[in-house]
Design a protein around this motif. Structure first.
Motif, short mmCIF file in Angstrom:
data_model
loop_
_atom_site.label_atom_id
_atom_site.label_comp_id
_atom_site.label_asym_id
_atom_site.label_seq_id
_atom_site.Cartn_x
_atom_site.Cartn_y
_atom_site.Cartn_z
N GLY A 241 -1.36 16.20 11.20
CA GLY A 241 -0.43 15.14 10.84
C GLY A 241 -0.67 13.82 11.56
N LYS A 242 -1.27 13.87 12.74
CA LYS A 242 -1.44 12.65 13.53
C LYS A 242 -2.51 11.72 12.94
CE LYS A 242 0.18 14.27 17.94
NZ LYS A 242 -0.10 14.46 19.35
N ALA A 243 -3.47 12.25 12.27
CA ALA A 243 -4.55 11.42 11.73
C ALA A 243 -4.19 10.78 10.40
CB ALA A 243 -5.81 12.27 11.58
N LYS A 244 -3.10 11.21 9.78
CA LYS A 244 -2.70 10.65 8.49
C LYS A 244 -2.18 9.23 8.67
CE LYS A 244 -1.32 14.46 5.55
NZ LYS A 244 -0.17 15.07 4.89
N PRO A 245 -2.58 8.32 7.81
CA PRO A 245 -2.03 6.96 7.91
C PRO A 245 -0.58 6.94 7.43
CG PRO A 245 -3.50 7.13 6.03
CD PRO A 245 -3.59 8.43 6.77
N LYS A 246 0.24 6.19 8.11
CA LYS A 246 1.66 6.09 7.75
C LYS A 246 1.82 5.15 6.57
CE LYS A 246 3.30 8.21 11.48
NZ LYS A 246 4.20 9.27 11.59
N LYS A 247 2.71 5.49 5.65
CA LYS A 247 2.99 4.63 4.51
C LYS A 247 4.17 3.73 4.86
CE LYS A 247 1.06 7.56 1.03
NZ LYS A 247 1.07 7.95 -0.34
N HIS A 248 4.21 2.58 4.24
CA HIS A 248 5.31 1.65 4.48
C HIS A 248 6.56 2.15 3.75
CE1 HIS A 248 2.80 -1.36 6.40
NE2 HIS A 248 1.90 -1.14 5.46
N ILE B 131 9.32 -2.85 3.48
CA ILE B 131 8.80 -3.75 2.45
C ILE B 131 9.87 -4.76 2.04
CG2 ILE B 131 7.97 -3.88 0.06
CD1 ILE B 131 6.58 -1.17 0.61
N ALA B 132 11.11 -4.29 1.89
CA ALA B 132 12.21 -5.18 1.53
C ALA B 132 12.45 -6.22 2.62
CB ALA B 132 13.48 -4.38 1.29
N ALA B 133 12.29 -5.83 3.88
CA ALA B 133 12.47 -6.77 4.99
C ALA B 133 11.37 -7.83 4.97
CB ALA B 133 12.45 -6.03 6.32
N LYS B 134 10.14 -7.43 4.63
CA LYS B 134 9.05 -8.40 4.54
C LYS B 134 9.26 -9.38 3.38
CE LYS B 134 5.35 -5.71 6.64
NZ LYS B 134 4.02 -5.14 6.46
#
Length: 113
Positions: free
Chosen positions: A3-10, A15-18
Motif C-alpha cells: 500500500g505504501k508504494a501506491k500513489p495517492k489520488k486527490h 480538488i474543490a478547494a483548488k
C-alpha cells in the motif's frame, strides 16, 4: 506492505478547494489595488485611520483597530476619513465588485476561428 508504494489520488474536497482558490477574487495583485486604496465604491477600504493610514470597512472595525494599535490616543470618530466620499463619488456598477466569487476567465468566450 504494497500500500505504501501506491500513489495517492486527490480527493473531491481537495480538488474543490483548488477550484475555489483559483476562481475566487481575493482582492490581491493589480486587481485589488483600487479596493485596498478605497478608490472603488463598494470596496473594503472605506475608512482610513488618521494616525497610521490603515483602512477598515466600517467604523466598528476601525474602533477595534484604534483600541489595539493606538491605546493612548482617545478614539474620535469625527477624525476618521471616509475614502468612498473623497475618492469615489460615483459608483460604477458595470465592474465586478471585489471579493465576489467567480472568475473573469470563466465568463469570457473563446474567439471563433
Amino acid at each position: 506492505m504494497t500500500g505504501k508504494a501506491k500513489p495517492k489520488k486527490h480527493t473531491a474536497k481537495e480538488i474543490a478547494a483548488k477550484v475555489d482558490a483559483a476562481t475566487t477574487n481575493r482582492g490581491g495583485g493589480k486587481a485589488g489595488v483600487a479596493d485596498r486604496t478605497g478608490q472603488v465604491k463598494g470596496g473594503h477600504a472605506k475608512y482610513e485611520c488618521p494616525h497610521c493610514k490603515i483602512t477598515a470597512p466600517d467604523v466598528k472595525t476601525m474602533q477595534v483597530h484604534h483600541d489595539a494599535k493606538h491605546p493612548k490616543i482617545p478614539f474620535d470618530e469625527s477624525k476618521i476619513s471616509n475614502l468612498h466620499a473623497i475618492l469615489a463619488p460615483v459608483a460604477d456598477t458595470s465592474k465586478p465588485r471585489p471579493g465576489v466569487r467567480g472568475s473573469l476567465k470563466k465568463n469570457e468566450k473563446m474567439p471563433e476561428k
